[in-house]
Design a protein around this motif. Structure first.
Motif, PDB file in Angstrom:
ATOM      1  N   VAL A 100      38.373  43.908  37.160  1.00  0.00           N
ATOM      2  CA  VAL A 100      38.486  43.857  35.702  1.00  0.00           C
ATOM      3  C   VAL A 100      37.425  44.722  35.023  1.00  0.00           C
ATOM      4  O   VAL A 100      37.505  44.956  33.810  1.00  0.00           O
ATOM      5  CB  VAL A 100      38.368  42.403  35.206  1.00  0.00           C
ATOM      6  CG1 VAL A 100      39.515  41.567  35.735  1.00  0.00           C
ATOM      7  CG2 VAL A 100      37.027  41.799  35.613  1.00  0.00           C
ATOM      8  N   MET A 101      36.444  45.206  35.785  1.00  0.00           N
ATOM      9  CA  MET A 101      35.370  46.018  35.211  1.00  0.00           C
ATOM     10  C   MET A 101      35.717  47.503  35.183  1.00  0.00           C
ATOM     11  O   MET A 101      34.979  48.295  34.597  1.00  0.00           O
ATOM     12  CB  MET A 101      34.080  45.822  36.021  1.00  0.00           C
ATOM     13  CG  MET A 101      33.535  44.412  35.990  1.00  0.00           C
ATOM     14  SD  MET A 101      33.163  43.869  34.305  1.00  0.00           S
ATOM     15  CE  MET A 101      31.890  45.025  33.851  1.00  0.00           C
ATOM     16  N   VAL A 102      36.830  47.892  35.810  1.00  0.00           N
ATOM     17  CA  VAL A 102      37.188  49.314  35.870  1.00  0.00           C
ATOM     18  C   VAL A 102      37.383  49.923  34.489  1.00  0.00           C
ATOM     19  O   VAL A 102      36.856  51.014  34.209  1.00  0.00           O
ATOM     20  CB  VAL A 102      38.437  49.511  36.754  1.00  0.00           C
ATOM     21  CG1 VAL A 102      38.998  50.918  36.593  1.00  0.00           C
ATOM     22  CG2 VAL A 102      38.093  49.261  38.208  1.00  0.00           C
ATOM     23  N   PRO A 103      38.126  49.292  33.560  1.00  0.00           N
ATOM     24  CA  PRO A 103      38.311  49.929  32.248  1.00  0.00           C
ATOM     25  C   PRO A 103      37.002  50.238  31.533  1.00  0.00           C
ATOM     26  O   PRO A 103      36.841  51.340  30.981  1.00  0.00           O
ATOM     27  CB  PRO A 103      39.145  48.894  31.480  1.00  0.00           C
ATOM     28  CG  PRO A 103      39.865  48.134  32.528  1.00  0.00           C
ATOM     29  CD  PRO A 103      38.920  48.054  33.678  1.00  0.00           C
ATOM     30  N   ALA A 104      36.063  49.313  31.548  1.00  0.00           N
ATOM     31  CA  ALA A 104      34.797  49.546  30.862  1.00  0.00           C
ATOM     32  C   ALA A 104      34.007  50.666  31.531  1.00  0.00           C
ATOM     33  O   ALA A 104      33.411  51.523  30.856  1.00  0.00           O
ATOM     34  CB  ALA A 104      33.972  48.259  30.834  1.00  0.00           C
ATOM     35  N   ALA A 113      39.622  54.374  41.711  1.00  0.00           N
ATOM     36  CA  ALA A 113      38.695  54.198  40.593  1.00  0.00           C
ATOM     37  C   ALA A 113      37.346  54.847  40.880  1.00  0.00           C
ATOM     38  O   ALA A 113      36.780  55.540  40.015  1.00  0.00           O
ATOM     39  CB  ALA A 113      38.516  52.708  40.289  1.00  0.00           C
ATOM     40  N   ASP A 114      36.809  54.635  42.084  1.00  0.00           N
ATOM     41  CA  ASP A 114      35.528  55.250  42.434  1.00  0.00           C
ATOM     42  C   ASP A 114      35.618  56.772  42.449  1.00  0.00           C
ATOM     43  O   ASP A 114      34.696  57.472  42.000  1.00  0.00           O
ATOM     44  CB  ASP A 114      35.069  54.743  43.805  1.00  0.00           C
ATOM     45  CG  ASP A 114      34.674  53.280  43.766  1.00  0.00           C
ATOM     46  OD1 ASP A 114      34.352  52.785  42.668  1.00  0.00           O
ATOM     47  OD2 ASP A 114      34.707  52.627  44.824  1.00  0.00           O
ATOM     48  N   ALA A 115      36.729  57.293  42.980  1.00  0.00           N
ATOM     49  CA  ALA A 115      36.897  58.750  43.008  1.00  0.00           C
ATOM     50  C   ALA A 115      36.983  59.319  41.596  1.00  0.00           C
ATOM     51  O   ALA A 115      36.434  60.385  41.308  1.00  0.00           O
ATOM     52  CB  ALA A 115      38.146  59.112  43.807  1.00  0.00           C
TER      53      ALA A 115
END
Length: 423
Positions: free
Chosen positions: A150-154, A193-195
């Motif tokens: 859930v922290m990906v968008p921020a 997401a990390d990439a």
């Protein structure tokens, strides 16, 4: 195609009348994947074969499936010609040569489709520059779904906002500082997401940087710092557009290396996606469209529908890259002994760029399955191969050879300028 005297007629294959066009599909039988055992077909390759078979049902096509064994794995065959420059495709030249050998005199490929049509993650910053925040919702939601956090968008929004506010000069200075402090992002990206987060910069250390010596990194850092005094991004050029152009240029340069290394005699290789007009047309697409999940397949389907092609199998246009990574890891494991011998006394170590012990340790770890950047290892292996081929060719050309060593009798006058040019 196939009508005598009409554009598209295949020459040199029978009479040309009613001749079917040749369609080639490569099937990797030697690579292993997380979903399938080594020695069996790659999991994602089965779907691609099914889609290719559905398209090849067209009576105007003759479908040929090239079965790739261990001899077509990456790193399996490292012998080849000396190319104009090094490139990571040198380690997969034999793999592509086997596929191209099944083609015809004019062979069309899909090289460049991903670089031309897909949106570079840095284009998210361009959307913020244009104040189009709402268009970030769909790509960021797709990254969050793929990562499961859930922290990906921020995190993605913060990184895109930071890049949108960072000048190009500052980006180069930050990159130079990272290299000088050895902040190379040693942790391999754990997902999409990390990439994407790692790509949201003006520039980042390459995948092989972690294995370079401190002296080599310091030299690159000094050169970057010196370039900040004279390097400026052109008017109106934004970070996403800049990074996308750079990625396309690197891919096109490596494709030129692949054409030379995997060349089939009397065959002309065509890459329509890298045609200037196609590149310009794709650059004219709005960024809000390019960043959508599945945009490449949707764009290609729309273009083909305009040409009358409508019945395409589900999933066409967006093949997975997981099979490529699995094949590279399998190839590393099979060719481990050969690669260890290559880096026993490498030329890169003699030049002070790497330490042989460090590279051998990385190759061994990657072959055993440790999550290391495989593209970085391909860069190192390709550069070492190219340097060895270059040294092996020195002294074999006529250019610059003293007159007394030339193989032309003294009493015979060669054609003017021919001997000096080496022809």
């Amino acid at each position: 195609a196939g009508l005598p005297g009409m554009p598209g007629t295949v020459l040199g294959h029978g009479t040309g009348a009613g001749e079917r066009l040749l369609a080639v599909t490569f099937n990797d039988l030697a690579g292993g994947s997380a979903s399938g055992p080594a020695g069996g077909p790659l999991g994602g390759r089965e779907d691609e074969l099914a889609r290719a078979g559905a398209l090849a049902a067209n009576p105007r096509l003759h479908h040929v499936v090239v079965a790739g064994g261990e001899d077509t794995l990456p790193y399996a065959d490292l012998d080849g010609p000396l190319t104009d420059e090094p490139g990571p495709s040198l380690v997969i030249a034999a793999r592509h040569r086997a596929r191209l050998a099944a083609g015809s005199a004019d062979h069309f490929t899909g090289y460049g489709a991903r670089q031309v049509l897909d949106a570079h993650p840095a284009r998210l910053a361009d959307l913020l520059v244009d104040r189009k925040r709402r268009h970030l919702v769909r790509p960021v939601a797709a990254l969050a779904k793929a990562d499961g956090s859930v922290m990906v968008p921020a995190r993605v929004y913060a990184a895109a906002r930071r890049l949108a506010r960072t000048p190009y000069r500052t980006g180069l200075e930050n990159l130079a500082g990272q290299l000088l402090r050895h902040q190379l992002g040693d942790e391999a990206p754990g997902g999409a997401a990390d990439a994407s987060l790692a790509a949201l910069t003006w520039g980042r250390p390459g995948p092989a940087a972690r294995w370079l010596t401190g002296e080599a990194l310091a030299e690159v850092s000094v050169r970057l710092q010196a370039s900040t005094s004279r390097s400026e991004v052109g008017p109106g050029q934004r970070p996403g557009d800049f990074r996308a152009r750079a990625a396309l240029a690197r891919h096109a340069a490596d494709l030129r290396v692949l054409e030379q290394a995997a060349e089939i005699r009397f065959q002309r290789l065509h890459t329509p996606f890298l045609d200037n007009q196609v590149v310009r047309a794709c650059r004219a697409l709005p960024e809000a469209l390019r960043v959508r999940p599945g945009a490449r397949a949707a764009i290609l389907r729309t273009v083909l529908e305009g040409a009358g092609v409508r019945e395409l199998p589900a999933g066409w246009g967006a093949p997975t890259q997981a099979t490529t990574a699995a094949a590279a890891r399998t190839g590393l494991r099979v060719a481990a002994d050969t690669l260890m011998a290559l880096f026993d006394t490498p030329l890169l170590a003699e030049a002070g760029l790497v330490e042989a012990r460090v590279v051998r340790k990385a190759l061994r770890a990657a072959a055993e399955g440790e999550p290391l950047p495989l593209d970085g290892l391909a860069d190192l292996v390709s550069l070492e191969l190219w340097l060895r081929r270059l040294l092996a060719r020195r002294g074999t050309c006529w250019t610059g050879t003293p007159g007394r060593q030339r193989a032309v009798p003294e009493g015979i006058a060669p054609q003017r300028g021919a001997l000096a040019r080496g022809v």
